[in-house]
Design a protein around this motif. Structure first.
Motif, PDB file in Angstrom:
ATOM      1  N   VAL A  11      52.981  37.003  44.871  1.00  0.00           N
ATOM      2  CA  VAL A  11      52.589  36.942  43.658  1.00  0.00           C
ATOM      3  C   VAL A  11      51.977  37.149  42.663  1.00  0.00           C
ATOM      4  O   VAL A  11      52.198  37.955  41.675  1.00  0.00           O
ATOM      5  N   GLN A  12      50.614  37.386  42.950  1.00  0.00           N
ATOM      6  CA  GLN A  12      49.815  38.758  42.432  1.00  0.00           C
ATOM      7  C   GLN A  12      50.446  40.093  42.039  1.00  0.00           C
ATOM      8  O   GLN A  12      50.204  40.671  40.755  1.00  0.00           O
ATOM      9  N   LYS A  13      50.913  40.155  42.803  1.00  0.00           N
ATOM     10  CA  LYS A  13      51.377  42.218  41.855  1.00  0.00           C
ATOM     11  C   LYS A  13      52.452  41.953  41.453  1.00  0.00           C
ATOM     12  O   LYS A  13      52.970  43.118  40.643  1.00  0.00           O
ATOM     13  N   VAL A  14      53.043  40.858  41.694  1.00  0.00           N
ATOM     14  CA  VAL A  14      54.037  40.084  40.098  1.00  0.00           C
ATOM     15  C   VAL A  14      54.026  39.716  39.365  1.00  0.00           C
ATOM     16  O   VAL A  14      54.418  40.337  38.124  1.00  0.00           O
ATOM     17  N   ALA A  15      52.954  38.701  39.680  1.00  0.00           N
ATOM     18  CA  ALA A  15      52.529  38.661  37.951  1.00  0.00           C
ATOM     19  C   ALA A  15      51.741  38.979  37.180  1.00  0.00           C
ATOM     20  O   ALA A  15      51.781  39.469  36.047  1.00  0.00           O
ATOM     21  N   GLN A  16      49.979  39.970  38.348  1.00  0.00           N
ATOM     22  CA  GLN A  16      49.754  40.475  37.219  1.00  0.00           C
ATOM     23  C   GLN A  16      50.459  41.579  35.991  1.00  0.00           C
ATOM     24  O   GLN A  16      49.567  41.506  34.792  1.00  0.00           O
ATOM     25  N   PRO A  17      51.167  42.438  35.894  1.00  0.00           N
ATOM     26  CA  PRO A  17      51.735  42.877  35.522  1.00  0.00           C
ATOM     27  C   PRO A  17      52.078  42.147  34.113  1.00  0.00           C
ATOM     28  O   PRO A  17      52.906  42.965  32.879  1.00  0.00           O
ATOM     29  N   ILE A  18      53.698  41.451  34.321  1.00  0.00           N
ATOM     30  CA  ILE A  18      53.328  39.977  33.156  1.00  0.00           C
ATOM     31  C   ILE A  18      52.902  39.709  32.425  1.00  0.00           C
ATOM     32  O   ILE A  18      52.910  39.432  31.303  1.00  0.00           O
ATOM     33  N   VAL A  19      51.529  39.689  33.031  1.00  0.00           N
ATOM     34  CA  VAL A  19      50.869  38.770  32.295  1.00  0.00           C
ATOM     35  C   VAL A  19      49.706  39.505  31.094  1.00  0.00           C
ATOM     36  O   VAL A  19      49.764  39.189  30.229  1.00  0.00           O
ATOM     37  N   GLU A  20      49.605  40.916  32.287  1.00  0.00           N
ATOM     38  CA  GLU A  20      48.825  41.436  31.079  1.00  0.00           C
ATOM     39  C   GLU A  20      49.371  42.323  29.606  1.00  0.00           C
ATOM     40  O   GLU A  20      49.001  42.858  29.058  1.00  0.00           O
ATOM     41  N   LYS A  21      51.162  42.245  30.625  1.00  0.00           N
ATOM     42  CA  LYS A  21      51.902  42.891  29.278  1.00  0.00           C
ATOM     43  C   LYS A  21      51.672  41.716  27.449  1.00  0.00           C
ATOM     44  O   LYS A  21      51.706  42.577  26.463  1.00  0.00           O
ATOM     45  N   GLU A  22      51.060  40.889  28.597  1.00  0.00           N
ATOM     46  CA  GLU A  22      51.539  39.590  27.035  1.00  0.00           C
ATOM     47  C   GLU A  22      50.322  39.249  26.895  1.00  0.00           C
ATOM     48  O   GLU A  22      50.107  38.832  25.848  1.00  0.00           O
ATOM     49  N   GLY A  23      48.810  40.502  27.041  1.00  0.00           N
ATOM     50  CA  GLY A  23      47.992  39.761  26.072  1.00  0.00           C
ATOM     51  C   GLY A  23      46.655  38.847  26.915  1.00  0.00           C
ATOM     52  O   GLY A  23      45.640  38.818  26.676  1.00  0.00           O
ATOM     53  N   LEU A  24      47.026  38.550  28.314  1.00  0.00           N
ATOM     54  CA  LEU A  24      46.354  37.349  29.062  1.00  0.00           C
ATOM     55  C   LEU A  24      45.577  37.821  29.948  1.00  0.00           C
ATOM     56  O   LEU A  24      45.486  39.076  30.443  1.00  0.00           O
ATOM     57  N   GLU A  25      45.151  36.969  31.175  1.00  0.00           N
ATOM     58  CA  GLU A  25      44.616  37.027  31.653  1.00  0.00           C
ATOM     59  C   GLU A  25      45.241  36.484  32.833  1.00  0.00           C
ATOM     60  O   GLU A  25      45.500  34.863  32.718  1.00  0.00           O
ATOM     61  N   LEU A  26      44.568  36.847  34.239  1.00  0.00           N
ATOM     62  CA  LEU A  26      45.701  36.158  34.896  1.00  0.00           C
ATOM     63  C   LEU A  26      44.611  35.295  35.870  1.00  0.00           C
ATOM     64  O   LEU A  26      43.474  36.484  36.449  1.00  0.00           O
ATOM     65  N   VAL A  27      44.041  33.988  35.891  1.00  0.00           N
ATOM     66  CA  VAL A  27      43.097  33.766  36.848  1.00  0.00           C
ATOM     67  C   VAL A  27      42.862  33.150  37.581  1.00  0.00           C
ATOM     68  O   VAL A  27      41.679  33.470  38.679  1.00  0.00           O
ATOM     69  N   ASP A  28      43.631  33.045  38.259  1.00  0.00           N
ATOM     70  CA  ASP A  28      44.334  32.280  39.624  1.00  0.00           C
ATOM     71  C   ASP A  28      45.694  32.064  40.110  1.00  0.00           C
ATOM     72  O   ASP A  28      46.703  31.782  39.026  1.00  0.00           O
ATOM     73  N   ILE A  29      45.458  31.865  41.581  1.00  0.00           N
ATOM     74  CA  ILE A  29      46.580  31.405  41.775  1.00  0.00           C
ATOM     75  C   ILE A  29      47.112  31.357  42.986  1.00  0.00           C
ATOM     76  O   ILE A  29      46.747  30.799  43.896  1.00  0.00           O
ATOM     77  N   GLU A  30      47.471  29.427  43.249  1.00  0.00           N
ATOM     78  CA  GLU A  30      47.829  28.860  43.807  1.00  0.00           C
ATOM     79  C   GLU A  30      49.020  28.841  44.460  1.00  0.00           C
ATOM     80  O   GLU A  30      49.854  28.397  43.640  1.00  0.00           O
ATOM     81  N   TYR A  31      49.113  28.014  45.610  1.00  0.00           N
ATOM     82  CA  TYR A  31      50.319  27.823  45.892  1.00  0.00           C
ATOM     83  C   TYR A  31      49.887  27.547  47.559  1.00  0.00           C
ATOM     84  O   TYR A  31      49.357  27.275  48.725  1.00  0.00           O
ATOM     85  N   LYS A  32      50.373  25.684  47.526  1.00  0.00           N
ATOM     86  CA  LYS A  32      50.164  24.716  48.126  1.00  0.00           C
ATOM     87  C   LYS A  32      51.283  23.922  48.285  1.00  0.00           C
ATOM     88  O   LYS A  32      51.472  23.127  47.610  1.00  0.00           O
ATOM     89  N   LYS A  33      51.216  23.008  49.381  1.00  0.00           N
ATOM     90  CA  LYS A  33      51.719  22.022  50.059  1.00  0.00           C
ATOM     91  C   LYS A  33      51.274  20.647  49.537  1.00  0.00           C
ATOM     92  O   LYS A  33      50.100  20.385  49.403  1.00  0.00           O
TER      93      LYS A  33
END
Length: 153
Positions: free
Chosen positions: A9-31
């Protein structure tokens, strides 16, 4: 499985978030209960984020994740601010936190304890100095299990 999902998910999200001028701080996947949650925490270098930022990233990320399909099964996507107790993950997070209260757990005891809370006094890339002026601890960066900002009331 959870670690692999967050890496993908980080590989997918990082460019999207950075293109918007934002920072990807963390990703959590849990049940939680019957549901799986994919939580994406974003922030802005200066000034924080608002609901519009979260909505915009959520929409773009949802579309990209549907296309890439990195997660088997159903999940709930949440995009939000990391909050006041933001996690500290990268070296730059620790550098920005110097002078602030932090809560740190370690993989193994240091001076007989694994939980440290206090002001982050210093970070040189390899060692954190945490505590008050009368008592502080030297914590090797590679021994940090989890760290976050800590709110003191």
């Amino acid at each position: 499985m959870s670690r692999q999902v967050t890496k993908t998910v980080q590989k997918v999200a990082q460019p999207i978030v950075e293109k918007e001028g934002l920072e990807l701080v963390d990703i959590e996947y849990k049940k939680e209960g019957q549901n799986w949650f994919l939580r994406i925490f974003i922030d802005r270098e200066e000034g924080g984020i608002d609901l519009d930022d979260c909505t915009r990233i959520s929409e773009k990320l949802s579309e990209a994740l549907d296309e890439a399909d990195p997660i088997p099964g159903a999940y709930i996507l949440e995009v939000s601010s990391p909050g006041v107790e933001r996690p500290l993950k990268k070296e730059k997070d620790f550098r920005k936190a110097i002078g602030k209260n932090v809560y740190i757990t370690t993989f193994e005891p240091i001076e007989g304890q694994k939980v440290f809370e206090g002001v982050l006094r210093h970070f040189d890339g390899t060692t954190l100095t945490v505590g008050e002026e009368e008592k502080s601890f030297e914590i090797p960066f590679d021994k940090v299990a989890k760290a976050r900002l800590s709110v003191v009331f």
